[in-house]
Design a protein around this motif. Structure first.
Motif, mmCIF file in Angstrom:
data_model
loop_
_atom_site.group_PDB
_atom_site.id
_atom_site.type_symbol
_atom_site.label_atom_id
_atom_site.label_comp_id
_atom_site.label_asym_id
_atom_site.label_seq_id
_atom_site.Cartn_x
_atom_site.Cartn_y
_atom_site.Cartn_z
ATOM 1 N N ARG A 1 1.584 -9.538 8.030
ATOM 2 C CA ARG A 1 1.274 -11.060 7.966
ATOM 3 C C ARG A 1 0.346 -11.384 8.955
ATOM 4 N N LEU A 2 0.375 -10.872 10.203
ATOM 5 C CA LEU A 2 -0.524 -11.285 11.461
ATOM 6 C C LEU A 2 -1.625 -10.815 10.901
ATOM 7 N N ALA A 3 -1.950 -9.581 10.409
ATOM 8 C CA ALA A 3 -3.180 -9.142 9.989
ATOM 9 C C ALA A 3 -3.911 -9.827 8.879
ATOM 10 N N GLU A 4 -3.286 -10.119 8.013
ATOM 11 C CA GLU A 4 -3.794 -11.004 6.950
ATOM 12 C C GLU A 4 -4.479 -12.260 7.549
ATOM 13 N N GLN A 5 -3.671 -12.677 8.519
ATOM 14 C CA GLN A 5 -3.998 -14.184 8.985
ATOM 15 C C GLN A 5 -5.282 -13.918 9.966
ATOM 16 N N MET A 6 -5.763 -12.608 10.378
ATOM 17 C CA MET A 6 -6.931 -12.415 11.003
ATOM 18 C C MET A 6 -7.914 -11.881 9.889
ATOM 19 N N GLY A 7 -7.559 -12.005 8.787
ATOM 20 C CA GLY A 7 -8.565 -11.868 7.878
ATOM 21 C C GLY A 7 -8.742 -10.409 6.962
ATOM 22 N N TRP A 8 -7.750 -9.736 7.551
ATOM 23 C CA TRP A 8 -7.904 -8.185 6.940
ATOM 24 C C TRP A 8 -7.218 -8.358 5.580
ATOM 25 N N GLN A 9 -7.775 -7.322 4.757
ATOM 26 C CA GLN A 9 -7.071 -6.998 3.512
ATOM 27 C C GLN A 9 -5.949 -5.941 3.894
ATOM 28 N N ALA A 10 -4.782 -6.476 4.286
ATOM 29 C CA ALA A 10 -3.734 -5.681 4.680
ATOM 30 C C ALA A 10 -2.727 -5.140 3.865
ATOM 31 N N GLU A 11 -2.308 -3.869 3.882
ATOM 32 C CA GLU A 11 -1.225 -3.365 2.896
ATOM 33 C C GLU A 11 -0.466 -2.419 3.827
ATOM 34 N N GLY A 12 0.748 -2.163 3.477
ATOM 35 C CA GLY A 12 1.718 -1.194 4.167
ATOM 36 C C GLY A 12 2.154 -0.121 3.304
ATOM 37 N N ILE A 13 2.664 0.816 4.027
ATOM 38 C CA ILE A 13 3.330 1.875 3.426
ATOM 39 C C ILE A 13 4.515 2.392 4.126
ATOM 40 N N ASP A 14 5.648 2.765 3.714
ATOM 41 C CA ASP A 14 6.907 2.818 4.367
ATOM 42 C C ASP A 14 7.650 4.011 3.702
ATOM 43 N N PHE A 15 8.637 4.591 4.278
ATOM 44 C CA PHE A 15 9.582 5.502 3.568
ATOM 45 C C PHE A 15 10.881 4.915 3.015
ATOM 46 N N ASP A 16 10.896 3.897 3.891
ATOM 47 C CA ASP A 16 12.409 2.971 3.437
ATOM 48 C C ASP A 16 12.248 2.049 2.436
ATOM 49 N N GLN A 17 12.886 2.435 1.180
ATOM 50 C CA GLN A 17 12.601 1.383 0.033
ATOM 51 C C GLN A 17 13.164 0.133 0.336
ATOM 52 N N GLU A 18 14.308 0.016 1.129
ATOM 53 C CA GLU A 18 14.485 -1.289 1.397
ATOM 54 C C GLU A 18 13.612 -2.135 2.041
ATOM 55 N N ALA A 19 12.942 -1.599 3.007
ATOM 56 C CA ALA A 19 12.061 -2.249 3.741
ATOM 57 C C ALA A 19 10.966 -2.835 3.124
ATOM 58 N N VAL A 20 10.477 -1.841 1.998
ATOM 59 C CA VAL A 20 9.436 -2.137 1.073
ATOM 60 C C VAL A 20 9.791 -3.438 0.398
ATOM 61 N N ALA A 21 10.986 -3.346 -0.280
ATOM 62 C CA ALA A 21 11.368 -4.510 -1.021
ATOM 63 C C ALA A 21 11.572 -5.779 -0.346
ATOM 64 N N VAL A 22 11.885 -5.557 0.816
ATOM 65 C CA VAL A 22 11.857 -6.991 1.694
ATOM 66 C C VAL A 22 10.289 -7.380 1.778
ATOM 67 N N ALA A 23 9.371 -6.617 2.126
ATOM 68 C CA ALA A 23 8.148 -6.980 2.255
ATOM 69 C C ALA A 23 7.420 -7.645 1.244
ATOM 70 N N ILE A 24 7.872 -6.942 -0.086
ATOM 71 C CA ILE A 24 7.332 -7.451 -1.369
ATOM 72 C C ILE A 24 7.795 -8.802 -1.499
ATOM 73 N N SER A 25 9.247 -8.958 -1.259
ATOM 74 C CA SER A 25 9.555 -10.351 -1.419
ATOM 75 C C SER A 25 9.018 -11.278 -0.696
ATOM 76 N N LYS A 26 8.319 -10.965 0.500
ATOM 77 C CA LYS A 26 7.622 -11.993 1.182
ATOM 78 C C LYS A 26 6.136 -12.216 0.745
ATOM 79 N N GLY A 27 5.756 -11.508 -0.396
ATOM 80 C CA GLY A 27 4.280 -11.598 -0.909
ATOM 81 C C GLY A 27 3.590 -10.535 -0.185
ATOM 82 N N LEU A 28 4.007 -9.724 0.594
ATOM 83 C CA LEU A 28 3.136 -8.873 1.254
ATOM 84 C C LEU A 28 2.826 -7.478 0.326
ATOM 85 N N LYS A 29 1.475 -7.053 0.368
ATOM 86 C CA LYS A 29 1.401 -5.693 -0.294
ATOM 87 C C LYS A 29 1.663 -4.575 0.239
#
Length: 360
Positions: A172-200
């Motif tokens: 979220r902070l990187a997006e606010q700095m103007g970056w096209q930010a996306e994340g990758i994680d091994f944890d499916q639950e962490a990914v679900a939380v991020a997607i629920s907040k509108g993050l890529k």
């Protein structure tokens, strides 16, 4: 690196973590050599209390990095993350503390963030851009929070990947700095939380990150490399995924730190069994060089002593390391340790590095 199937030998006995969910690593996962000595026995998960059993950590006598043997298999280690903070949906924004001096400091810090990193955090006061650099610990803490990203010029776009993004706060902070930010994680639950907040975000598969070559301008990996089974392979993959001239930002606990030498087996940075491999600062620099990175710079995460030391002391005394607080009044020992952090980079609690992929 030798990984062996389960053995009934007394050396590898683990009473609580199921034997079928253990694997044994007799040689160093970093350099592949087999000369080692036992660093700690009977380590336990006293932090999140999610992992059963006791664990042994060995140190390599050639590269001086350390690793768990035995360790949970990749298929079973998810149980050790059942109560981990990556499942917390909150972004944990910086809280503005009330009270004259604290409010002024907070607003000055926001002005430094805005000026240096192109943010628009309010409230802020314009003295911060000049005042904050006079306080090295505070400046270092802000720069590390923003991961030393270069400020983007108006109208430019750049892609950023955060590997192991936790609860998505930095995305979220990187997006606010103007970056096209996306994340990758091994944890499916962490990914679900991020997607629920509108993050890529997306989930990595067990075999690797599956990244396309020369895709990202910046890759950040904060307190993740110590969790992976093949750290060298991950760093090699990140090197390939960067565009020529791209930047890698990496941070991990420092096995050579003053806190580790002081607290020993109670040091917060050990965190068994989630931390599979721990590095020394110079060793990690050499690894990055072997992967092809250049212009490797040591950075400093200021103020981290005031988190690591109280948590380590709580572990030593049987307390809760996640709830300990000094109430803004650290003892002299921690103040002196913070000063040493600034002056002696190799003894810092965290290894924080910026490295660059050569331009073609």
């Amino acid at each position: 690196m030798k990984i062996n199937a389960f053995s009934e030998s007394e050396e590898h006995k683990n009473d609580c973590w199921p034997a079928c969910d253990l694997e044994f690593v007799s040689s160093c996962p970093v350099c592949g050599r087999g000369r080692r000595h036992l660093l700690y026995a009977d380590l336990r998960d006293e932090i999140f209390r999610a992992a059963q059993g006791s664990w042994k950590m060995y140190q390599c006598e050639d590269c001086y990095n350390a690793w768990l043997d035995p360790r949970p298999t990749a298929a079973s280690i998810g149980r050790a993350y059942a109560s981990y903070y990556t499942h917390d949906p909150a972004d944990h924004p910086i809280v503005r503390r009330k009270g004259g001096i604290r409010t002024i400091i907070h607003d000055a810090m926001n002005d430094y963030r805005n000026t240096r990193y192109g943010l628009e955090i309010k409230p802020s006061t314009k003295i911060g851009r000049w005042i904050v650099p006079l306080f090295p610990s505070i400046k270092a803490a802000i720069d590390s929070q923003c991961r030393h990203l270069p400020r983007l010029k108006d109208g430019t776009t750049a892609r950023l990947l955060d590997v192991g993004f936790g609860n998505g706060g930095f995305l979220r902070l990187a997006e606010q700095m103007g970056w096209q930010a996306e994340g990758i994680d091994f944890d499916q639950e962490a990914v679900a939380v991020a997607i629920s907040k509108g993050l890529k975000a997306r989930c990595a598969n067990a075999g690797g990150l599956d990244l396309h070559a020369a895709t990202f301008d910046v890759i950040t990996i904060s307190h993740v490399i110590e969790h992976v089974y093949n750290p060298i392979g991950v760093l090699e993959e990140l090197f390939k995924a960067l565009k020529p001239g791209g930047m890698l930002w990496i941070e991990t606990p420092n096995l050579d730190s003053k806190g580790h030498s002081y607290f020993g087996r109670n040091w917060r940075g050990l965190e068994p069994p989630r931390h599979l491999v721990l590095f020394g600062g110079q060793s990690l620099i050499q690894i990055l060089e072997k992967c092809g990175f250049e212009k490797i710079e040591r950075k400093w995460r200021g103020l981290c002593v005031f988190d690591v030391y109280p948590a380590s002391e709580a572990l030593k005394n049987g307390g809760d390391p996640l709830r300990i607080s000094r109430q803004g009044k650290p003892p002299l020992r921690e103040i002196l340790a913070e000063l040493e952090e600034m002056l002696v980079p190799r003894k810092r609690e965290f290894i924080t590095l910026v490295a660059w992929k050569p331009c073609e």
